[in-house]
Design a protein around this motif. Structure first.
Motif, PDB file in Angstrom:
ATOM      1  N   ILE A 122       0.832  -1.197   0.000  1.00 30.44           N
ATOM      2  CA  ILE A 122       0.000   0.000   0.000  1.00 30.44           C
ATOM      3  C   ILE A 122       0.867   1.247   0.000  1.00 30.44           C
ATOM      4  N   ALA A 123       1.864   1.284   0.886  1.00 30.09           N
ATOM      5  CA  ALA A 123       2.720   2.464   0.988  1.00 30.09           C
ATOM      6  C   ALA A 123       3.727   2.532  -0.144  1.00 30.09           C
ATOM      7  N   ALA A 124       4.212   1.377  -0.612  1.00 26.07           N
ATOM      8  CA  ALA A 124       5.351   1.399  -1.530  1.00 26.07           C
ATOM      9  C   ALA A 124       5.223   0.387  -2.659  1.00 26.07           C
ATOM     10  N   GLY A 125       4.010   0.127  -3.104  1.00 24.24           N
ATOM     11  CA  GLY A 125       3.829  -0.839  -4.187  1.00 24.24           C
ATOM     12  C   GLY A 125       4.584  -0.462  -5.445  1.00 24.24           C
ATOM     13  N   SER A 126       4.664   0.836  -5.731  1.00 26.09           N
ATOM     14  CA  SER A 126       5.347   1.288  -6.944  1.00 26.09           C
ATOM     15  C   SER A 126       6.850   1.051  -6.865  1.00 26.09           C
ATOM     16  N   VAL A 127       7.377   0.875  -5.670  1.00 26.99           N
ATOM     17  CA  VAL A 127       8.800   0.574  -5.478  1.00 26.99           C
ATOM     18  C   VAL A 127       9.010  -0.928  -5.329  1.00 26.99           C
ATOM     19  N   VAL A 128       8.149  -1.590  -4.560  1.00 28.15           N
ATOM     20  CA  VAL A 128       8.346  -3.006  -4.239  1.00 28.15           C
ATOM     21  C   VAL A 128       8.124  -3.910  -5.448  1.00 28.15           C
ATOM     22  N   MET A 129       7.082  -3.670  -6.228  1.00 25.11           N
ATOM     23  CA  MET A 129       6.783  -4.585  -7.339  1.00 25.11           C
ATOM     24  C   MET A 129       7.897  -4.624  -8.384  1.00 25.11           C
ATOM     25  N   PRO A 130       8.521  -3.484  -8.746  1.00 28.07           N
ATOM     26  CA  PRO A 130       9.681  -3.581  -9.648  1.00 28.07           C
ATOM     27  C   PRO A 130      10.835  -4.374  -9.039  1.00 28.07           C
ATOM     28  N   LEU A 131      11.026  -4.295  -7.711  1.00 28.32           N
ATOM     29  CA  LEU A 131      12.081  -5.069  -7.065  1.00 28.32           C
ATOM     30  C   LEU A 131      11.785  -6.569  -7.144  1.00 28.32           C
ATOM     31  N   ILE A 132      10.509  -6.938  -7.013  1.00 30.83           N
ATOM     32  CA  ILE A 132      10.114  -8.338  -7.160  1.00 30.83           C
ATOM     33  C   ILE A 132      10.552  -8.860  -8.530  1.00 30.83           C
ATOM     34  N   GLN A 133      10.324  -8.046  -9.560  1.00 32.74           N
ATOM     35  CA  GLN A 133      10.725  -8.434 -10.914  1.00 32.74           C
ATOM     36  C   GLN A 133      12.243  -8.469 -11.054  1.00 32.74           C
ATOM     37  N   GLU A 134      12.902  -7.450 -10.522  1.00 34.59           N
ATOM     38  CA  GLU A 134      14.358  -7.336 -10.669  1.00 34.59           C
ATOM     39  C   GLU A 134      15.092  -8.506 -10.045  1.00 34.59           C
ATOM     40  N   TYR A 135      14.639  -8.938  -8.845  1.00 29.58           N
ATOM     41  CA  TYR A 135      15.349  -9.995  -8.129  1.00 29.58           C
ATOM     42  C   TYR A 135      14.770 -11.389  -8.378  1.00 29.58           C
ATOM     43  N   GLY A 136      13.737 -11.460  -9.197  1.00 34.16           N
ATOM     44  CA  GLY A 136      13.216 -12.757  -9.624  1.00 34.16           C
ATOM     45  C   GLY A 136      12.621 -13.593  -8.516  1.00 34.16           C
ATOM     46  N   VAL A 137      11.933 -12.954  -7.576  1.00 42.58           N
ATOM     47  CA  VAL A 137      11.332 -13.698  -6.467  1.00 42.58           C
ATOM     48  C   VAL A 137       9.813 -13.698  -6.609  1.00 42.58           C
ATOM     49  N   LYS A 138       9.171 -14.551  -5.841  1.00 44.28           N
ATOM     50  CA  LYS A 138       7.709 -14.630  -5.849  1.00 44.28           C
ATOM     51  C   LYS A 138       7.146 -13.873  -4.659  1.00 44.28           C
ATOM     52  N   ILE A 139       5.988 -13.264  -4.858  1.00 44.49           N
ATOM     53  CA  ILE A 139       5.252 -12.650  -3.757  1.00 44.49           C
ATOM     54  C   ILE A 139       3.936 -13.422  -3.628  1.00 44.49           C
ATOM     55  N   LEU A 140       3.779 -14.096  -2.499  1.00 44.85           N
ATOM     56  CA  LEU A 140       2.655 -15.002  -2.273  1.00 44.85           C
ATOM     57  C   LEU A 140       1.757 -14.419  -1.193  1.00 44.85           C
ATOM     58  N   PRO A 141       0.539 -14.027  -1.533  1.00 48.05           N
ATOM     59  CA  PRO A 141      -0.337 -13.407  -0.532  1.00 48.05           C
ATOM     60  C   PRO A 141      -0.702 -14.370   0.579  1.00 48.05           C
ATOM     61  N   ALA A 142      -0.584 -13.902   1.814  1.00 43.34           N
ATOM     62  CA  ALA A 142      -0.837 -14.765   2.976  1.00 43.34           C
ATOM     63  C   ALA A 142      -2.000 -14.274   3.822  1.00 43.34           C
ATOM     64  N   ASP A 143      -2.773 -13.309   3.302  1.00 45.50           N
ATOM     65  CA  ASP A 143      -4.016 -12.958   3.981  1.00 45.50           C
ATOM     66  C   ASP A 143      -5.169 -13.611   3.221  1.00 45.50           C
TER      67      ASP A 143
END
Length: 386
Positions: free
Chosen positions: A129-150
């Motif tokens: 919410i606070a930093a999606g515009s920063v975090v999502m490109p990092l997910i792509q850059e470092y090739g990791v998965k983001i798995l929702p846990a809620d």
């Protein structure tokens, strides 16, 4: 065994994650753990799960923690403070980091884990919410998965498995309605903290339970869904579902609707995030649709729940505005829980803080951190004007 790290082990998410590890000792191994300041519980967890590295966010508790686990052999690496938490997040051979830290405090540790190429089991919605515009490109850059846990975003994620690209038309987030879903709007002026903490369906931490009562949690989930699944805000909707059996739904381009159902139990989305793409057999209570009875739905009352509209507006504004919304909400909820403001003053404070903000269209991480601090200060300064 999959090595995992748990950020925020003494909170609701943390304790339920450890329940899963305890139930599947052959599947999961805890490498690292962090906690805020609950030394007694944290020490018990460390002694039981024997991680390699631990950190307590409150540095004043370091000596107390070290003493409490002095009998453990071998001793884990013991760190303290926010730097210590970030080091734990990126440490060792852990494959998945469960982000159970409440609020924006989870942002930097999550980024540290991403940069260490750890998959993220995301239970901290404020990070996106606070930093999606920063975090999502990092997910792509470092090739990791983001798995929702809620529960809601896990439901969407589960429904999306096997869906062809371009097949998603609409996301429908279900909301319990919180503690006051059946209370007339005119009676909200006199509700107490104890009233707001009586969630009818879920057992959660204090902050998120208040967010459920204001329905800000659902507004925040709309922003999170935007970043996780790529839909614009016109195609993400909220519906009140009092029974909390359907955890969310998706509508496909051909109008077919898929839903994920289950009893209200946070362990299920946590287990799926940890075991993905596998499905582990459990001995948990199974859903009986006959016993569940009627499943009902209704539109949310925007007069009763103004926080939802504030969240949609912040999400559509984009840039730094969601960070302001999130920080102002955290501060306002804390003020309410400490009896400094009333329940109805929570959305008033958030709106006033958002109105004062000088919007940044493309914020950096440093901008977001500065905006977060500014919004918290401003929210406090605005209290006397209510």
């Amino acid at each position: 065994m999959k090595p995992i790290t748990l950020l925020g082990s003494t909170g609701s998410i943390g304790t339920q994650t450890l329940d899963i590890v305890n139930q599947y000792p052959e599947r999961f191994r805890v490498v690292g753990m962090t906690a805020g300041g609950n030394v007694e519980l944290f020490a018990q967890q460390i002694l039981q799960f024997k991680p390699e590295i631990v950190a307590i966010a409150n540095p004043d508790k370091y000596i107390e923690l070290k003493t409490a686990i002095s009998s453990l052999e071998p001793q884990p690496i013991i760190l303290a403070g926010t730097d210590g938490v970030e080091k734990v997040a990126g440490y060792g051979d852990s494959e998945t980091v469960v982000t159970g830290i409440v609020g924006c405090a989870g942002l930097l540790p999550t980024i540290a884990a991403i940069k260490a190429k750890k998959d993220i089991a995301l239970a901290n919605k404020e990070t996106l919410i606070a930093a999606g515009s920063v975090v999502m490109p990092l997910i792509q850059e470092y090739g990791v998965k983001i798995l929702p846990a809620d529960s809601e975003h896990s439901a969407i994620f589960q429904c999306l498995q096997g869906l062809p690209e371009g097949g998603l038309r609409r996301i429908i987030l279900t909301a319990s309605g919180g503690a006051f879903r059946d209370l007339p709007t005119e009676k909200l002026a006199s509700v107490t903290i104890a009233d707001a903490l009586k969630h009818p369906n879920w057992s959660m931490g204090r902050k998120i339970t208040i967010d459920s009562a204001t329905l800000m949690n659902k507004g925040l989930e709309v922003i999170e869904a935007h970043y996780l699944f790529g839909l614009d805000y016109d195609h993400i909707e909220i519906v009140i579902h009092p029974q909390s059996i359907i955890h969310s739904l998706i509508e496909l381009e051909d109008t077919s609707v898929l839903a994920q159902l289950g009893l209200p139990d946070m362990r299920l989305p946590l287990l799926y995030a940890l075991s993905y793409p596998d499905r582990l057999s459990t001995d948990w209570t199974r859903l009986d649709l006959v016993k569940s009875g009627d499943l009902t739905f209704r539109s949310p009352d925007h007069l009763k729940y103004p926080c939802m509209q504030l969240a949609y507006a912040a999400g559509r504004a984009g840039g730094s505005m969601p960070a302001v919304l999130n920080a102002a909400n955290e501060q306002a909820v804390d003020l309410f829980l400490n009896e400094k403001i009333t329940f109805l003053q929570i959305p008033q404070l958030i709106e006033k803080t958002c109105e004062r903000h000088n919007h940044i269209a493309a914020p950096t991480l440093e901008d977001i951190l500065e905006v977060d601090a500014w919004a918290r200060r401003t929210t406090l300064e605005l209290v006397p004007s209510l």
